[in-house]
Scaffold this motif. Structure first.
Motif, PDB file in Angstrom:
ATOM      1  N   ALA A   1      12.714  10.735  -2.543  1.00 50.98           N
ATOM      2  CA  ALA A   1      11.577  10.556  -1.638  1.00 50.98           C
ATOM      3  C   ALA A   1      11.888   9.489  -0.584  1.00 50.98           C
ATOM      4  O   ALA A   1      11.457   9.597   0.561  1.00 50.98           O
ATOM      5  CB  ALA A   1      10.328  10.180  -2.418  1.00 50.98           C
ATOM      6  N   TYR A   2      12.646   8.456  -0.962  1.00 53.30           N
ATOM      7  CA  TYR A   2      13.017   7.418  -0.020  1.00 53.30           C
ATOM      8  C   TYR A   2      13.905   8.000   1.086  1.00 53.30           C
ATOM      9  O   TYR A   2      13.732   7.678   2.271  1.00 53.30           O
ATOM     10  CB  TYR A   2      13.737   6.276  -0.736  1.00 53.30           C
ATOM     11  N   ALA A   3      14.846   8.878   0.726  1.00 46.86           N
ATOM     12  CA  ALA A   3      15.714   9.512   1.725  1.00 46.86           C
ATOM     13  C   ALA A   3      14.888  10.383   2.670  1.00 46.86           C
ATOM     14  O   ALA A   3      15.102  10.374   3.885  1.00 46.86           O
ATOM     15  CB  ALA A   3      16.784  10.341   1.030  1.00 46.86           C
ATOM     16  N   ILE A   4      13.936  11.132   2.118  1.00 41.43           N
ATOM     17  CA  ILE A   4      13.056  11.960   2.953  1.00 41.43           C
ATOM     18  C   ILE A   4      12.235  11.079   3.885  1.00 41.43           C
ATOM     19  O   ILE A   4      12.069  11.378   5.071  1.00 41.43           O
ATOM     20  CB  ILE A   4      12.149  12.837   2.063  1.00 41.43           C
ATOM     21  N   MET A   5      11.744   9.972   3.347  1.00 42.58           N
ATOM     22  CA  MET A   5      10.940   9.055   4.143  1.00 42.58           C
ATOM     23  C   MET A   5      11.765   8.470   5.296  1.00 42.58           C
ATOM     24  O   MET A   5      11.275   8.353   6.429  1.00 42.58           O
ATOM     25  CB  MET A   5      10.418   7.922   3.265  1.00 42.58           C
ATOM     26  N   GLN A   6      13.028   8.143   5.042  1.00 37.93           N
ATOM     27  CA  GLN A   6      13.878   7.593   6.092  1.00 37.93           C
ATOM     28  C   GLN A   6      14.139   8.626   7.193  1.00 37.93           C
ATOM     29  O   GLN A   6      14.118   8.295   8.378  1.00 37.93           O
ATOM     30  CB  GLN A   6      15.221   7.117   5.496  1.00 37.93           C
ATOM     31  N   ARG A   7      14.361   9.889   6.812  1.00 36.54           N
ATOM     32  CA  ARG A   7      14.563  10.940   7.822  1.00 36.54           C
ATOM     33  C   ARG A   7      13.302  11.154   8.648  1.00 36.54           C
ATOM     34  O   ARG A   7      13.370  11.316   9.866  1.00 36.54           O
ATOM     35  CB  ARG A   7      14.980  12.240   7.136  1.00 36.54           C
ATOM     36  N   MET A   8      12.154  11.156   7.987  1.00 31.62           N
ATOM     37  CA  MET A   8      10.897  11.336   8.716  1.00 31.62           C
ATOM     38  C   MET A   8      10.641  10.162   9.649  1.00 31.62           C
ATOM     39  O   MET A   8      10.160  10.340  10.772  1.00 31.62           O
ATOM     40  CB  MET A   8       9.740  11.521   7.735  1.00 31.62           C
ATOM     41  N   ASP A   9      10.970   8.967   9.191  1.00 33.82           N
ATOM     42  CA  ASP A   9      10.786   7.781  10.029  1.00 33.82           C
ATOM     43  C   ASP A   9      11.666   7.869  11.275  1.00 33.82           C
ATOM     44  O   ASP A   9      11.233   7.535  12.382  1.00 33.82           O
ATOM     45  CB  ASP A   9      11.115   6.526   9.224  1.00 33.82           C
ATOM     46  N   ALA A  10      12.905   8.352  11.101  1.00 31.29           N
ATOM     47  CA  ALA A  10      13.802   8.519  12.251  1.00 31.29           C
ATOM     48  C   ALA A  10      13.243   9.557  13.221  1.00 31.29           C
ATOM     49  O   ALA A  10      13.299   9.377  14.445  1.00 31.29           O
ATOM     50  CB  ALA A  10      15.189   8.926  11.773  1.00 31.29           C
TER      51      ALA A  10
ATOM     52  N   GLY B   1       0.803  -1.213   0.000  1.00 35.82           N
ATOM     53  CA  GLY B   1       0.000   0.000   0.000  1.00 35.82           C
ATOM     54  C   GLY B   1       0.838   1.266   0.000  1.00 35.82           C
ATOM     55  O   GLY B   1       0.328   2.365   0.155  1.00 35.82           O
ATOM     56  N   LYS B   2       2.134   1.116  -0.173  1.00 36.21           N
ATOM     57  CA  LYS B   2       3.034   2.260  -0.183  1.00 36.21           C
ATOM     58  C   LYS B   2       3.416   2.610  -1.613  1.00 36.21           C
ATOM     59  O   LYS B   2       3.532   1.741  -2.470  1.00 36.21           O
ATOM     60  CB  LYS B   2       4.311   1.943   0.599  1.00 36.21           C
ATOM     61  N   ARG B   3       3.644   3.901  -1.795  1.00 35.77           N
ATOM     62  CA  ARG B   3       4.102   4.338  -3.116  1.00 35.77           C
ATOM     63  C   ARG B   3       5.586   4.054  -3.261  1.00 35.77           C
ATOM     64  O   ARG B   3       6.062   3.726  -4.349  1.00 35.77           O
ATOM     65  CB  ARG B   3       3.836   5.832  -3.283  1.00 35.77           C
ATOM     66  N   ILE B   4       6.331   4.152  -2.163  1.00 32.39           N
ATOM     67  CA  ILE B   4       7.775   3.942  -2.189  1.00 32.39           C
ATOM     68  C   ILE B   4       8.107   2.773  -1.274  1.00 32.39           C
ATOM     69  O   ILE B   4       7.887   2.834  -0.073  1.00 32.39           O
ATOM     70  CB  ILE B   4       8.510   5.216  -1.706  1.00 32.39           C
ATOM     71  N   ASN B   5       8.647   1.713  -1.859  1.00 35.61           N
ATOM     72  CA  ASN B   5       9.036   0.552  -1.077  1.00 35.61           C
ATOM     73  C   ASN B   5      10.545   0.440  -0.922  1.00 35.61           C
ATOM     74  O   ASN B   5      11.024  -0.261  -0.048  1.00 35.61           O
ATOM     75  CB  ASN B   5       8.496  -0.727  -1.703  1.00 35.61           C
ATOM     76  N   GLY B   6      11.272   1.097  -1.747  1.00 37.40           N
ATOM     77  CA  GLY B   6      12.728   1.023  -1.689  1.00 37.40           C
ATOM     78  C   GLY B   6      13.346   2.189  -2.430  1.00 37.40           C
ATOM     79  O   GLY B   6      12.661   2.965  -3.097  1.00 37.40           O
TER      80      GLY B   6
END
Length: 155
Positions: A45-54, A33-38
């Motif tokens: 967008a993946y790098a932004i997602m990793q920072r937000m997750d942190a 259900g995600k637009r970005i899986n890897g």
């Protein structure tokens, strides 16, 4: 003839492999259900997602720490509230001892009660801990020694 058929087979195999790879990627997107899986989907967008997750994880940890601090303060509040109740009772006993109608025996009885209440304060203070850490360690002076002076009589 063999060479021609072999090249066509390799082309078909290559095309089928790419199709299977795209199919598995699309199924992974549908399943998660995600637009970005890897990082291969969208590296920025993946790098932004990793920072937000942190950041989300650190905020969750901060919330847990705040909840733990709140629980510790509630424990300390209970000990302080109990001590305040005992101190109010001690004040009542001091006023009763200061009464002119008390005899020496009455004052001795009141003194025994005061000694018990003072010991109870010491127990509350020494038994107040949170996760094995003493909240009140009693290093601030003479803990447990209470002297009440009423007029000329020490109670």
């Amino acid at each position: 003839m063999y060479v021609n058929n072999f090249v066509q087979s390799m082309c078909i195999l290559n095309r089928m492999s790419r199709t299977n790879s795209a199919l598995s990627r699309n199924i992974m997107h549908l399943a998660s259900g995600k637009r970005i899986n890897g990082p291969s989907d969208d590296p920025a967008a993946y790098a932004i997602m990793q920072r937000m997750d942190a950041r989300v994880r650190s905020l969750d940890a901060a919330a847990r720490n705040a909840q733990c601090g709140s629980s510790m303060l509630k424990t300390a509040e209970g000990a302080v509230s109990s001590t305040v109740d005992i101190l109010r009772t001690l004040k009542e006993k001091a006023l009763a001892a200061a009464n002119g109608t008390c005899t020496d025996d009455d004052r001795k009885t009141i003194q025994k009660e005061v000694d018990q209440l003072t010991a109870q304060i010491g127990q509350v203070i020494s038994n107040s801990n949170f996760n094995g850490v003493k909240l009140f360690d009693g290093t601030g002076g003479t803990a447990g020694v209470v002297t009440i002076q009423t007029g000329a009589n020490a109670v």
